[in-house]
Scaffold this motif. Structure first.
Motif, short mmCIF file in Angstrom:
data_model
loop_
_atom_site.label_atom_id
_atom_site.label_comp_id
_atom_site.label_asym_id
_atom_site.label_seq_id
_atom_site.Cartn_x
_atom_site.Cartn_y
_atom_site.Cartn_z
N ARG A 128 69.44 69.89 104.26
CA ARG A 128 68.69 68.69 103.85
C ARG A 128 69.48 67.86 102.83
N PHE A 131 68.50 64.20 102.43
CA PHE A 131 67.21 64.05 101.77
C PHE A 131 67.39 64.14 100.26
N ARG A 163 62.10 59.14 110.16
CA ARG A 163 61.49 60.40 109.72
C ARG A 163 61.94 60.75 108.30
N LEU A 164 63.23 60.56 108.02
CA LEU A 164 63.74 60.82 106.68
C LEU A 164 63.05 59.91 105.67
N ASP A 166 60.20 58.34 105.90
CA ASP A 166 58.79 58.73 105.76
C ASP A 166 58.65 59.92 104.81
N ARG A 167 59.51 60.92 104.96
CA ARG A 167 59.44 62.10 104.08
C ARG A 167 59.72 61.72 102.63
N TYR A 217 58.07 62.74 93.17
CA TYR A 217 59.27 63.52 92.82
C TYR A 217 59.48 63.60 91.31
#
Length: 224
Positions: A128, A131, A163-164, A166-167, A217
């Protein structure tokens, strides 16, 4: 931070004083480093060829699609990446020093900054990595540039990238149909409605606010 500071970072010719941002996971484990692509790094052996290969591998993810060449990549680094005061590109490195990919910031202003050129060139290392690299860079943007919003643009058919994002917590705020223009040795996509033919997919703008990112985060700030 002033835009002139970006040029100072990029004009650096000493690797020991290079702007770098640590890449960590939620436990604080060090995964690697984001290294500012400055004049010293731009001359690193094999970098231009590597960036060229990565660009060709991900060519359909860009608004302009062509066969990249090392000379063209070198010109882009010199005239765009290093020269523009509102843009900065970071090389993603593993703890072992391997170049994994890159991620950049462009269109920096008092109101926003834009993530761009998110690309993984190697699959080795942390699964990841992009990310966590994105988390590290966005935290740096909000802490250092002090903008209220970070945004990005992505083609609607680039589902892996979406998708990345969105995460990461980005939300779609605008969707614009694209038009295709065929030129010699290049395909261009534009949002201008009076050019080309319908592309069949859209250009998305996605955003995340500083408040939302910090809520999602908090560990990105706690680890520094």
């Amino acid at each position: 931070m002033m835009l002139s500071d970006m040029l100072l970072f990029k004009n650096n010719a000493d690797p020991s004083t290079r702007l770098a941002v640590a890449i960590r996971d939620e436990t604080g484990r060090l995964l690697g480093e984001l290294q500012c692509l400055d004049k010293a790094l731009a001359s690193e052996t094999g970098l231009v060829e590597e960036l060229t290969d990565w660009r060709n591998a991900a060519g359909t993810s860009f608004l302009t699609q062509f066969e990249a060449r090392p000379d063209r990549t070198a010109t882009w680094l010199r005239n765009v990446v290093l020269a523009a005061p509102d843009r900065i590109l970071f090389i993603v490195r593993s703890t072992g020093g391997e170049r994994i990919g890159h991620i950049g910031i462009s269109n920096i202003s008092d109101e926003k900054a834009e993530i761009d050129n998110v690309m993984r060139g190697r699959l080795s290392g942390e699964r990841r990595m992009m990310f966590y690299s994105s988390v590290a860079l966005i935290a740096w943007i909000f802490e250092t540039l002090r903008v209220p919003v970070t945004q990005l643009h992505v083609l609607s058919l680039n589902t892996g990238a979406i998708r990345l994002y969105d995460r990461l917590g980005f939300e779609e705020v605008e969707r614009t149909p694209l038009r295709r223009i065929d030129e010699p040795d290049m395909i261009r996509y534009t949002t201008q409605t009076d050019h080309g033919s319908a592309a069949g997919f859209d250009y998305l703008r996605m955003e995340i606010s500083a408040e939302r990112f910090r809520r999602l985060y908090p560990w990105a700030y706690a680890t520094g």
